[in-house]
Design a protein around this motif. Structure first.
Motif, short mmCIF file in Angstrom:
data_model
loop_
_atom_site.label_atom_id
_atom_site.label_comp_id
_atom_site.label_asym_id
_atom_site.label_seq_id
_atom_site.Cartn_x
_atom_site.Cartn_y
_atom_site.Cartn_z
N SER A 37 0.84 -1.19 0.00
CA SER A 37 0.00 0.00 0.00
C SER A 37 0.88 1.25 0.00
O SER A 37 1.95 1.28 0.60
N ILE A 46 -3.06 3.47 -3.11
CA ILE A 46 -3.05 2.32 -4.01
C ILE A 46 -2.65 1.09 -3.23
O ILE A 46 -1.75 1.14 -2.37
N THR A 47 -3.29 -0.03 -3.50
CA THR A 47 -2.93 -1.30 -2.89
C THR A 47 -2.71 -2.32 -3.99
O THR A 47 -3.33 -2.27 -5.06
N SER A 48 -1.84 -3.28 -3.72
CA SER A 48 -1.53 -4.32 -4.70
C SER A 48 -0.88 -5.49 -3.97
O SER A 48 -0.43 -5.36 -2.83
N ASP A 49 -0.88 -6.65 -4.64
CA ASP A 49 -0.26 -7.83 -4.03
C ASP A 49 1.23 -7.89 -4.34
O ASP A 49 1.88 -8.89 -4.06
N ARG A 50 1.77 -6.84 -4.93
CA ARG A 50 3.20 -6.77 -5.24
C ARG A 50 3.64 -5.30 -5.18
O ARG A 50 2.79 -4.41 -5.14
N ILE A 52 4.38 -1.59 -5.86
CA ILE A 52 3.58 -0.75 -6.76
C ILE A 52 4.50 0.13 -7.60
O ILE A 52 5.24 0.97 -7.05
#
Length: 219
Positions: A37, A46-50, A52
Motif C-alpha cells: 500500500s 493504491i494497494t496491490s499484491d506486489r 507498486i
C-alpha cells in the motif's frame, strides 16, 4: 475373491491418502501474501499484491492480512538522491554530536560555577593575575624610561650632530628604544587579554543565568 476385494478398495485408499496430503497443505495455501500500500504523487491510496510501480519513488508499506504493517519498503533513489540523503544524515549526526557535547560542557560549567558568587570570584582572580603582570610590566617600563632620560642627557652634548656620539652611546640608545617598544607591546597584549577574559566571563554568565534558573536546573 480376496484379491478382487483388495484391488477394489485400492482406489478408495489412494483417494483418502491424497485427501490427507491436501489437508496437511491447506494451512500453507491459506496463508495469504502481503499486500502493498502507498499514496502516489496524486494523493491516491493504491494497494496491490506486489510492489507498486507508481510508488517506486516513495515509501510503501507491506501489510499483513490483519492490516498491520509487516515492513516498510524504502523508495528507489537515484545516485544523486541517495548522496543527498547520506549528506543530510551526516549533517544530522554532526548536529546531534554537537548538541551532546554542548550539554556536556554545560554540565561541566554548572559544576564549576554553581552560583554567581563563585563565578565572579574566579573572574576577579583571573583579572587580578593579569593586572599584576601589567603592573610589573609598567614598573619595568618606568625603569627603562629613567634609563633613557640619562642617555638623552648624554646625547645633549651631540645634539647638533648625533652621528658624532660614541658608538657605545648610540648602541645603548638603540637598545633602549627596542626595550621600550617591546615593553609597550607586551602591556598592550596584556590589556587585550584582559578584555578577552572579561568577554569570556560575560558570555559564560549569560549561559549560566539560564542554567541557574530553577526550571532549567530541575530538568
Amino acid at each position: 475373491m480376496r484379491l478382487a476385494f483388495v484391488l477394489a478398495g485400492l482406489p478408495l485408499a489412494l483417494g483418502l491418502g491424497a485427501s490427507a496430503v491436501q489437508a496437511q497443505q491447506a494451512p500453507q495455501l491459506a496463508n495469504p501474501a502481503g499486500i502493498f500500500s502507498c499514496v502516489d504523487a496524486n494523493g491516491r491510496t493504491i494497494t496491490s499484491d506486489r510492489p507498486i510501480p507508481d510508488c517506486l519513488d516513495r515509501e510503501q508499506r507491506e501489510l499483513n492480512s490483519s492490516g498491520t504493517t509487516r515492513r516498510r519498503v524504502e523508495p528507489n533513489y537515484t545516485a544523486k538522491e541517495q548522496a543527498e540523503r547520506d549528506e543530510r544524515a551526516r549533517q544530522a549526526q554532526i548536529a546531534a554530536s554537537r548538541q551532546i557535547e554542548e550539554r556536556r560542557r554545560e554540565r561541566a560549567l554548572l559544576m564549576r560555577y554553581p552560583n554567581d558568587t563563585v563565578h565572579e570570584r574566579d573572574r576577579k582572580e583571573a583579572i587580578g593575575q593579569i593586572d599584576a603582570v601589567i603592573q610589573s610590566a609598567r614598573k619595568r617600563q618606568g625603569e627603562l624610561a629613567d634609563e633613557r632620560k640619562k642617555l638623552d642627557a648624554e646625547l645633549e652634548f651631540y645634539r647638533n650632530d648625533v652621528n658624532k656620539a660614541p658608538p657605545s652611546l648610540r648602541r645603548q640608545v638603540e637598545e633602549s628604544n627596542q626595550s621600550l617598544a617591546v615593553q609597550t607591546r607586551f602591556i598592550g597584549e596584556q590589556e587585550d587579554e584582559k578584555k578577552r577574559v572579561n568577554a569570556r566571563f560575560d558570555e559564560e554568565r549569560v549561559r549560566l543565568k539560564q542554567l541557574w534558573a530553577p526550571e532549567v536546573t530541575k530538568k
